[in-house]
Design an enzyme around this catalytic site. Structure first.
Site, PDB file in Angstrom:
ATOM      1  N   GLU A   1      43.009  30.014  34.221  1.00 37.38           N
ATOM      2  CA  GLU A   1      43.705  29.245  33.154  1.00 37.38           C
ATOM      3  C   GLU A   1      43.823  27.855  33.616  1.00 37.38           C
ATOM      4  OE1 GLU A   1      46.836  32.218  32.688  1.00 37.38           O
ATOM      5  OE2 GLU A   1      46.734  31.778  30.686  1.00 37.38           O
TER       6      GLU A   1
ATOM      7  N   GLU B   1      45.208  40.281  32.894  1.00 39.05           N
ATOM      8  CA  GLU B   1      46.616  39.999  32.229  1.00 39.05           C
ATOM      9  C   GLU B   1      46.884  41.557  31.377  1.00 39.05           C
ATOM     10  OE1 GLU B   1      45.032  37.463  32.534  1.00 39.05           O
ATOM     11  OE2 GLU B   1      46.392  36.052  33.252  1.00 39.05           O
TER      12      GLU B   1
HETATM   13  N1  COA Z   1      49.729  38.065  44.009  1.00 44.13           N
HETATM   14  C1  COA Z   1      50.054  37.999  45.396  1.00 44.13           C
HETATM   15  N2  COA Z   1      49.487  38.242  46.335  1.00 44.13           N
HETATM   16  C2  COA Z   1      48.017  38.579  46.103  1.00 44.13           C
HETATM   17  C3  COA Z   1      47.371  38.414  44.842  1.00 44.13           C
HETATM   18  C4  COA Z   1      48.355  38.045  43.766  1.00 44.13           C
HETATM   19  N3  COA Z   1      47.763  37.835  42.573  1.00 44.13           N
HETATM   20  N4  COA Z   1      46.091  38.599  44.781  1.00 44.13           N
HETATM   21  C5  COA Z   1      45.871  38.696  46.159  1.00 44.13           C
HETATM   22  N5  COA Z   1      47.140  38.722  46.972  1.00 44.13           N
HETATM   23  C6  COA Z   1      47.311  39.145  48.494  1.00 44.13           C
HETATM   24  C7  COA Z   1      47.311  40.328  48.612  1.00 44.13           C
HETATM   25  O1  COA Z   1      48.397  41.287  48.609  1.00 44.13           O
HETATM   26  C8  COA Z   1      46.576  40.331  50.083  1.00 44.13           C
HETATM   27  O2  COA Z   1      47.793  40.156  50.860  1.00 44.13           O
HETATM   28  P1  COA Z   1      48.205  40.910  52.397  1.00 44.13           P
HETATM   29  O3  COA Z   1      46.982  40.398  53.432  1.00 44.13           O
HETATM   30  O4  COA Z   1      49.444  40.558  52.696  1.00 44.13           O
HETATM   31  O5  COA Z   1      48.046  42.317  51.944  1.00 44.13           O
HETATM   32  C9  COA Z   1      46.114  39.087  50.383  1.00 44.13           C
HETATM   33  O6  COA Z   1      46.113  38.397  49.033  1.00 44.13           O
HETATM   34  C10 COA Z   1      44.422  39.513  50.358  1.00 44.13           C
HETATM   35  O7  COA Z   1      44.086  40.222  49.159  1.00 44.13           O
HETATM   36  P2  COA Z   1      43.311  41.562  49.272  1.00 44.13           P
HETATM   37  O8  COA Z   1      43.601  42.243  48.070  1.00 44.13           O
HETATM   38  O9  COA Z   1      43.612  42.507  50.565  1.00 44.13           O
HETATM   39  O10 COA Z   1      41.773  41.024  49.102  1.00 44.13           O
HETATM   40  P3  COA Z   1      40.560  41.806  48.476  1.00 44.13           P
HETATM   41  O11 COA Z   1      39.390  41.230  48.603  1.00 44.13           O
HETATM   42  O12 COA Z   1      40.592  43.244  49.024  1.00 44.13           O
HETATM   43  O13 COA Z   1      40.806  41.858  46.956  1.00 44.13           O
HETATM   44  C11 COA Z   1      41.276  40.796  44.822  1.00 44.13           C
HETATM   45  C12 COA Z   1      40.917  40.673  46.082  1.00 44.13           C
HETATM   46  C13 COA Z   1      41.465  39.604  43.900  1.00 44.13           C
HETATM   47  C14 COA Z   1      40.588  41.709  44.199  1.00 44.13           C
HETATM   48  C15 COA Z   1      42.877  41.709  44.743  1.00 44.13           C
HETATM   49  O14 COA Z   1      43.547  41.111  45.641  1.00 44.13           O
HETATM   50  C16 COA Z   1      43.585  41.799  43.594  1.00 44.13           C
HETATM   51  O15 COA Z   1      43.139  42.663  42.679  1.00 44.13           O
HETATM   52  N6  COA Z   1      44.403  40.964  43.344  1.00 44.13           N
HETATM   53  C17 COA Z   1      45.445  40.668  42.223  1.00 44.13           C
HETATM   54  C18 COA Z   1      44.643  39.986  40.917  1.00 44.13           C
HETATM   55  C19 COA Z   1      45.575  40.117  39.723  1.00 44.13           C
HETATM   56  O16 COA Z   1      45.665  40.953  38.931  1.00 44.13           O
HETATM   57  N7  COA Z   1      46.140  38.910  39.507  1.00 44.13           N
HETATM   58  C20 COA Z   1      47.090  38.748  38.589  1.00 44.13           C
HETATM   59  C21 COA Z   1      46.691  38.194  37.390  1.00 44.13           C
HETATM   60  S1  COA Z   1      47.995  38.199  36.319  1.00 44.13           S
END
Ligand code: COA
Length: 253
Positions: A115, A135
């Site tokens: 966004e 979302e």
């Molecule tokens: N909010 C807060 N923290 C987040 C985040 C988010 N949207 N996305 C990633 N992080 C944090 C993780 O909790 C992790 O923290 P930690 O190391 O303290 O555990 C760190 O960033 C690395 O993320 P990780 O999930 O370990 O990386 P990955 O490569 O395995 O996966 C994603 C990457 C993007 C696929 C996964 O992090 C994810 O699905 N994130 C959420 C995406 C989402 O739904 N966003 C919200 C949209 S409304």
């Protein structure tokens, strides 16, 4: 300008660089980031020396992985959120920034990350970029404009496909859909964005601003109104040209 926890702001010549800086959380968009970004984008908007701004994400893995999910349960009440938005309407501010904005996108570009990019005028993706709007799968809808900005960029069917399925898509697909105008190898991303910024900042800044205004405002008008807007903007550019040339000459001498 410094002192922000979540955003780095740098000015190099006429180019502003705005870096989302929470790499440990994949630059997730938090309340603090909203406040910092509001200050930084206000500064960009008010600074006539800035002719173009480049937005990017810190770290290897993401431009921004969406809203900070750890803040979901502690989000302010709807009333409070509305009051804050009245004072610090970041998305409204993005629309008011007169300078062209370039988003340089790598890694995860999810939710609010996409966004924020959609509020920029130009988007360049690295070949490792992964886009998506998760979302609806989380039981919410985008809150930073994607339901309005994405259909304007990618068209209604593609927008609804992305929004309702929540599926992720790659840089090539984003290019095909018109969401980004260029895809470059990851290692070339920031150089490509800098080069684009250099080209834009080398032009008459008033012309660049008015061209942006004509396109952005014209999109929401009828063709007739849009053509009138273009005529008016062109005329005001010509009217102020002598004064601007004099100023430029004075700066150069
Ligand atoms: N909010 C807060 N923290 C987040 C985040 C988010 N949207 N996305 C990633 N992080 C944090 C993780 O909790 C992790 O923290 P930690 O190391 O303290 O555990 C760190 O960033 C690395 O993320 P990780 O999930 O370990 O990386 P990955 O490569 O395995 O996966 C994603 C990457 C993007 C696929 C996964 O992090 C994810 O699905 N994130 C959420 C995406 C989402 O739904 N966003 C919200 C949209 S409304």
């Amino acid at each position: 300008m410094d002192g922000f926890d979540t955003v780095i702001y740098e000015k190099k010549g006429h180019v502003a660089h705005v870096t989302l800086n929470r790499p440990h959380a994949l630059n997730a968009y938090s309340v603090k980031m909203r406040d910092d970004l509001f200050e930084v984008m206000s500064a960009v908007r008010a600074d006539d020396e800035v002719r173009v701004a480049v937005l990017k994400g810190a770290g290897e893995k993401a431009f921004c992985a969406g809203a900070d999910l750890t803040e979901f349960l502690t989000a302010p009440s709807v009333v409070r959120a509305r009051r804050i938005r009245g004072v610090r309407d970041l998305w409204g501010l993005f629309l008011k920034v007169p300078q062209p904005l370039i988003a340089a996108l790598h890694g995860y570009v999810l939710g609010s990350g996409l966004e924020i990019a959609l509020f920029c005028d130009l988007r360049i993706a690295a070949d490792d970029a992964v886009f998506g709007l998760p979302e609806v799968g989380l039981g919410i809808i985008p809150g930073a404009g994607a339901t309005q900005t994405l259909p304007r960029v990618a068209g209604l069917p593609r927008c609804l496909d992305m929004l309702l399925t929540g599926r992720r898509f790659n840089a090539e697909e984003a290019y095909r859909y018109g969401i980004v105008s260029r895809v470059v190898p990851r290692e070339r991303l920031f150089a490509a964005a800098d080069e684009m910024a250099r080209q834009i900042s080398g032009h008459d800044p008033a012309a660049a601003r008015k061209a942006k205004q004509a396109v952005a405002r014209g999109l929401d008008m009828s063709l007739e109104q849009g053509l009138e807007l273009e005529r008016n903007l062109a005329a005001s550019l010509m009217k102020n040209r002598p004064a601007r040339s004099k100023k430029t000459n004075k700066q150069m001498s």
